[in-house]
Design a protein around this motif. Structure first.
Motif, short mmCIF file in Angstrom:
data_model
loop_
_atom_site.label_atom_id
_atom_site.label_comp_id
_atom_site.label_asym_id
_atom_site.label_seq_id
_atom_site.Cartn_x
_atom_site.Cartn_y
_atom_site.Cartn_z
N GLN A 186 -18.79 6.80 31.56
CA GLN A 186 -18.17 6.28 30.33
C GLN A 186 -18.71 4.62 30.19
N GLN A 187 -18.16 4.06 31.85
CA GLN A 187 -17.71 2.52 32.14
C GLN A 187 -19.33 2.81 32.07
N GLY B 296 -21.19 2.20 28.28
CA GLY B 296 -20.58 1.19 28.18
C GLY B 296 -21.10 -0.23 28.42
N SER C 138 -26.18 4.80 25.07
CA SER C 138 -25.33 5.74 23.57
C SER C 138 -26.08 7.10 25.26
N LEU C 139 -25.01 8.35 24.55
CA LEU C 139 -25.28 9.55 25.33
C LEU C 139 -26.82 9.83 24.63
N VAL D 215 -23.29 14.79 30.83
CA VAL D 215 -22.64 14.96 29.46
C VAL D 215 -21.49 16.10 29.65
N MET E 255 -19.30 14.73 32.03
CA MET E 255 -18.06 14.17 31.97
C MET E 255 -16.30 13.79 30.94
N GLU F 28 -13.20 14.84 31.17
CA GLU F 28 -12.09 13.91 30.45
C GLU F 28 -11.26 15.04 29.87
#
Length: 205
Positions: free
Chosen positions: A65-66, A69, A74-75, A126, A129, A133
């Protein structure tokens, strides 16, 4: 054992990544990309590809994510880029290009396209990740980690023991496998690009 590892999550992670990364489906692609190489070189490519994939997956698991970002990526954009890269490789496999990966013993196919984006592709990144989470406690963390490790061991075994097949089918068989692999890769690439475009249209990019 259940206190140390969330076995339900472990099975979910393993099955999900096994389906996405598809160890069995990588065999024809691995054979086509290593067809012109010695057995030792092909074995080295197998573990290098798995090592690269494991590194990329782990990197995005902890810092995904970091990274995205910070780079404002974007994914869906990552997915589209991976699809286009795979499509280029697929076109080389489908044509009689003298510079195709199977023809050049100096090309390290373990890094690209095997390690990434074929094994550590957008789908696997994805998925990991999302699993990270959802981690809540040590048992969940161990389950996700074990699932990732077991899938990569499966990938290594599939590629490592595909070498007897390579010796059996010889040069003409490798050519046939190369064309089949190119077709499969092109389909995967088009699907990745289509999913990326669909996500952008839906406003997710």
């Amino acid at each position: 054992m259940s206190e140390l590892v969330n076995t339900v999550l472990l099975i979910e992670v393993f099955v999900t990544l096994f389906v996405i990364m598809d160890p069995v489906g990588t065999i024809p692609i691995f054979l086509s990309l290593t067809g012109g190489r010695s057995a030792s070189s092909a074995r080295r490519a197998a573990w290098q590809a798995v090592a690269v994939s494991f590194f990329v997956i782990s990197l995005f698991a902890f810092f995904g994510q970091q990274i995205l970002g910070y780079l404002h990526i974007s994914l869906p954009a990552l997915q589209g880029a991976g699809g286009l890269l795979l499509l280029l490789v697929a076109l080389e496999l489908l044509t009689d290009n003298e510079q195709e990966p199977t023809a050049s013993a100096g090309t390290n196919v373990a890094l690209v396209p095997l390690g990434t984006p074929l094994l550590a592709g957008p789908g696997a990144i994805v998925a990991v990740m999302l699993f990270v989470e959802s981690v809540d406690g040590v048992a969940d963390f161990v389950a996700v980690s074990l699932g990732v490790v077991l899938v990569h061991l499966s990938l290594w075994a599939a590629m490592r023991y595909s070498l007897p097949i390579l010796r059996l089918i010889r040069e003409s068989g490798v050519l046939l496998v190369t064309r089949i692999a190119g077709l499969l890769l092109s389909a995967i690439a088009v699907q990745l690009v289509a999913d990326s475009v669909r996500a952008f249209v839906a406003g997710e990019g």
